[in-house]
Design an enzyme around this catalytic site. Structure first.
Site, mmCIF file in Angstrom:
data_model
loop_
_atom_site.group_PDB
_atom_site.id
_atom_site.type_symbol
_atom_site.label_atom_id
_atom_site.label_comp_id
_atom_site.label_asym_id
_atom_site.label_seq_id
_atom_site.Cartn_x
_atom_site.Cartn_y
_atom_site.Cartn_z
ATOM 1 N N ILE A 64 0.811 -1.215 0.000
ATOM 2 C CA ILE A 64 0.000 0.000 0.000
ATOM 3 C C ILE A 64 0.848 1.269 0.000
ATOM 4 O O ILE A 64 0.339 2.350 -0.318
ATOM 5 C CB ILE A 64 -1.004 0.030 1.177
ATOM 6 C CG1 ILE A 64 -0.311 0.197 2.528
ATOM 7 C CG2 ILE A 64 -1.887 -1.203 1.164
ATOM 8 C CD1 ILE A 64 -1.281 0.505 3.663
ATOM 9 N N ALA A 82 1.605 8.632 17.495
ATOM 10 C CA ALA A 82 1.664 8.621 16.031
ATOM 11 C C ALA A 82 0.541 7.757 15.463
ATOM 12 O O ALA A 82 -0.164 8.164 14.534
ATOM 13 C CB ALA A 82 3.028 8.100 15.570
ATOM 14 N N TYR A 83 0.356 6.578 16.048
ATOM 15 C CA TYR A 83 -0.685 5.667 15.561
ATOM 16 C C TYR A 83 -2.067 6.321 15.659
ATOM 17 O O TYR A 83 -2.845 6.307 14.699
ATOM 18 C CB TYR A 83 -0.646 4.375 16.366
ATOM 19 C CG TYR A 83 -1.707 3.370 15.972
ATOM 20 C CD1 TYR A 83 -1.552 2.578 14.841
ATOM 21 C CD2 TYR A 83 -2.860 3.207 16.739
ATOM 22 C CE1 TYR A 83 -2.521 1.655 14.475
ATOM 23 C CE2 TYR A 83 -3.832 2.284 16.383
ATOM 24 C CZ TYR A 83 -3.661 1.513 15.251
ATOM 25 O OH TYR A 83 -4.623 0.601 14.897
#
Length: 276
Positions: free
Chosen positions: A63, A192-193
């Site tokens: 991706i 961040a996630y």
């Protein structure tokens, strides 16, 4: 009419693999394509599913590579003439003990979870047939992260008129702030996630609005979802849900019956629409 087809990204293990299995169990009336970045692991997953009696095929998809997404698009167009189900499951998170700087974690996580999902959507959403279903796998962490943003950022992320371009700029601003070490001073979340999943949730709303505006008569439904805290390599062994349990909401959204009007553009977990 061309045969129906469903695509699940990041599906060689964990929730993605469980989603593929659930689609097969639900007797999805078409082909199910398991995609993964690693060809060996992807084909091993397909072999395992076939040994369980499920008919699944593999196609390569990284991706983070826009060319890879375009190759998948070309394959789907040539083989099926369109796409009926897309489940954007592929994603990543650094472990709590990761040694990379927060700035590096922000850049890498954003490139995979947000930009990767966006690039796949740009390549595949034009293929959607009438009554198609799209599920972008987000997380409840996106809502928790949103609540720690400054009031100004919260207002932007809740703005129903926010454009895709404006969202992309915001995601870029977070990465820059993280790399400069002043993201908390700017009242960004210290995750961040979680911030990347804010992006996925808001992107889903934007995409749904666009589909409503441009293809209102086609009955396409697109949503973000949270599988829950699931026992995977990424989330760890202490999570309360099995991958099979985590697959329930994504599969439910992917198989919403023809004629359904909602949910659309929502964040859903445990098959229930959540307030954003």
């Amino acid at each position: 009419m061309s045969k129906k087809v469903a695509v699940v990204t990041g599906a060689n293990k964990g929730i993605g693999l469980a989603i593929v299995r659930e689609l097969c169990k639900a007797k999805f009336t078409g082909d199910v394509i398991l995609t993964a970045r690693n060809e060996k692991l992807g084909n091993e997953a397909v072999k395992m599913l076939k040994s369980e009696g499920f008919e699944v095929s593999y196609h390569h998809l990284d991706i983070c590579d826009q060319g890879s997404a375009k190759q998948l698009s070309n394959f789907l167009q040539k083989t099926y003439g369109g796409l009926d189900v897309l489940i954007n499951n592929a994603g990543m998170a650094f472990k709590n003990d990761a040694t990379e700087t927060f700035g590096e974690q922000a850049e890498v996580t954003m490139r995979t979870n947000f930009w990767g999902t966006l690039w796949v959507c740009h390549a595949l959403l034009p293929l959607l047939r009438p009554n198609a279903r799209v599920v972008n796998v987000s997380s409840f962490v996106s809502k928790k992260a949103l609540d720690t943003c400054s009031p100004q950022l919260q207002a932007k992320f809740r703005d129903t008129e926010l454009s895709e371009e404006e969202l992309c700029l915001l995601m870029g601003q977070f990465v820059i702030a993280a790399q400069q070490g002043n993201h908390q001073a700017q009242r960004w979340p210290n995750t961040a996630y979680g911030t990347t999943k804010i992006g996925v949730t808001v992107l889903s709303r934007i995409q749904a609005h666009y589909l409503t505006k441009t293809r209102a008569a086609d009955g396409i439904l697109l949503n973000a979802c949270c599988p829950g805290w699931v026992r995977t390599d990424m989330a760890g062994s202490k999570a309360p849900k099995s991958p099979e349990e985590g697959a329930q909401t994504p599969t439910y959204l992917a198989l919403l019956p023809e004629g359904a009007k909602e949910p659309h553009g929502q964040l859903v977990w445990d098959k229930t629409v959540q307030e954003w």
